[in-house]
Design an enzyme around this catalytic site. Structure first.
Site, PDB file in Angstrom:
ATOM      1  CB  SER A 163      32.799  39.652  34.722  1.00 18.10           C
ATOM      2  OG  SER A 163      33.734  39.648  35.750  1.00 18.10           O
TER       3      SER A 163
HETATM    4  N1  SAH Z   1      30.583  39.436  41.349  1.00 19.62           N
HETATM    5  C1  SAH Z   1      30.211  40.801  41.090  1.00 19.62           C
HETATM    6  C2  SAH Z   1      31.322  41.600  40.444  1.00 19.62           C
HETATM    7  C3  SAH Z   1      32.268  41.999  41.409  1.00 19.62           C
HETATM    8  S1  SAH Z   1      33.462  43.213  41.057  1.00 19.62           S
HETATM    9  C4  SAH Z   1      28.967  40.904  40.267  1.00 19.62           C
HETATM   10  O1  SAH Z   1      28.482  39.885  39.774  1.00 19.62           O
HETATM   11  O2  SAH Z   1      28.457  42.003  40.125  1.00 19.62           O
HETATM   12  C5  SAH Z   1      34.468  42.833  42.433  1.00 19.62           C
HETATM   13  C6  SAH Z   1      33.892  43.186  43.763  1.00 19.62           C
HETATM   14  O3  SAH Z   1      34.766  42.672  44.761  1.00 19.62           O
HETATM   15  C7  SAH Z   1      33.796  44.680  44.018  1.00 19.62           C
HETATM   16  O4  SAH Z   1      32.474  45.030  44.351  1.00 19.62           O
HETATM   17  C8  SAH Z   1      34.750  44.901  45.182  1.00 19.62           C
HETATM   18  O5  SAH Z   1      34.324  45.928  46.050  1.00 19.62           O
HETATM   19  C9  SAH Z   1      34.754  43.539  45.854  1.00 19.62           C
HETATM   20  N2  SAH Z   1      35.912  43.216  46.704  1.00 19.62           N
HETATM   21  C10 SAH Z   1      37.223  43.528  46.500  1.00 19.62           C
HETATM   22  N3  SAH Z   1      37.988  43.046  47.498  1.00 19.62           N
HETATM   23  C11 SAH Z   1      37.142  42.389  48.343  1.00 19.62           C
HETATM   24  C12 SAH Z   1      37.334  41.689  49.579  1.00 19.62           C
HETATM   25  N4  SAH Z   1      38.538  41.558  50.174  1.00 19.62           N
HETATM   26  N5  SAH Z   1      36.243  41.146  50.184  1.00 19.62           N
HETATM   27  C13 SAH Z   1      35.000  41.270  49.633  1.00 19.62           C
HETATM   28  N6  SAH Z   1      34.768  41.941  48.481  1.00 19.62           N
HETATM   29  C14 SAH Z   1      35.824  42.485  47.841  1.00 19.62           C
END
Ligand code: SAH
Length: 226
Positions: free
Chosen positions: A77
């Site tokens: 984000s």
């Molecule tokens: N918070 C992160 C941005 C994350 S983008 C940051 O600060 O960089 C969303 C992330 O959620 C992705 O890396 C994706 O692989 C992960 N994701 C999606 N579904 C998920 C699940 N069920 N459990 C854990 N991670 C998940």
């Protein structure tokens, strides 16, 4: 000798402090300007070295007002959304926080500047490993990264004072509501993948769960391991 000293000084400006100046500018123009006031959140965003958590090819965009790609089709984000979500769960010293979707580790680092302990779960193994390594290199000892499906939360360390979900789920996973502490807050984007979702704030008070929509957002989908 004087020449060398000057060169060294210039290098310092370019590498370290210039980026700090960028962070301060980012907080003022992108975050405070849009109404985020929570002091610990603003201080954390001034401090966390986002450029050391993003992939090499986007390092120069690290403090810009935009989301960034982090490989494996995932996106992190824009800083404002990270600040907004952090403020929404009102983190404070003494808190234990769960994050779902470690990604680059940036949101986890922001939380770790404020609270005592951060538990974060990432479903893409390579991303989880990379974030663990990068966060370690930055010296964050209060962040624990687990690779797995965040749908189930992290029972061994529950309850959590705050839960931050950074991938869009079709509905709020019931285990996460269960693992929220009394008086705790959870922020989660809810809605169909690839469409506009709602950022939902969930609060648990006197055993009751209340939720309200805060604003429309777009996140990458919450995926499942099975
Ligand atoms: N918070 C992160 C941005 C994350 S983008 C940051 O600060 O960089 C969303 C992330 O959620 C992705 O890396 C994706 O692989 C992960 N994701 C999606 N579904 C998920 C699940 N069920 N459990 C854990 N991670 C998940």
């Amino acid at each position: 000798m004087i020449k060398f000293g000057f060169l060294f000084f210039m290098l310092l400006i370019i590498s370290g402090s210039e980026r700090e100046a960028e962070r301060h500018l980012m907080v003022r123009t992108q975050i405070q300007a849009r109404g985020v006031e929570h002091r610990p959140t603003l201080n954390a965003l001034k401090k966390v070295e986002r450029h050391r958590l993003v992939p090499r090819d986007v390092v120069s965009y690290a403090y810009m007002d935009r989301p960034l790609p982090i490989d494996y089709g995932q996106t992190i984000s824009q800083p404002y959304i990270v600040a907004y979500m952090t403020e929404a769960v009102q983190p404070q010293r003494g808190h234990k926080v769960l994050e779902i979707g470690t990604g680059s580790g940036y949101q986890a680092a922001v939380l770790a500047e404020i609270v005592d302990k951060v538990y974060t779960i990432e479903i893409v193994e390579e991303l989880g490993r990379r974030a663990r390594r990068d966060l370690n290199n930055l010296g964050y000892e209060n962040i624990h990264v687990k690779i797995g499906d965040g749908y189930y939360g992290w029972k061994e360390h529950a309850p959590f004072d705050a839960i931050v979900v950074t991938a869009a789920a079709e509905y709020i996973p019931p285990p996460l509501i269960e693992q929220l502490n009394e008086g705790g807050r959870m922020i989660i984007p809810v809605g169909s993948p690839f469409m506009t979702q709602q950022l939902v704030l969930v609060e648990k008070k006197d055993g009751q769960v209340r939720s309200r929509n805060l604003m429309p957002v777009r996140f990458v989908p919450f995926t499942r391991s099975d």
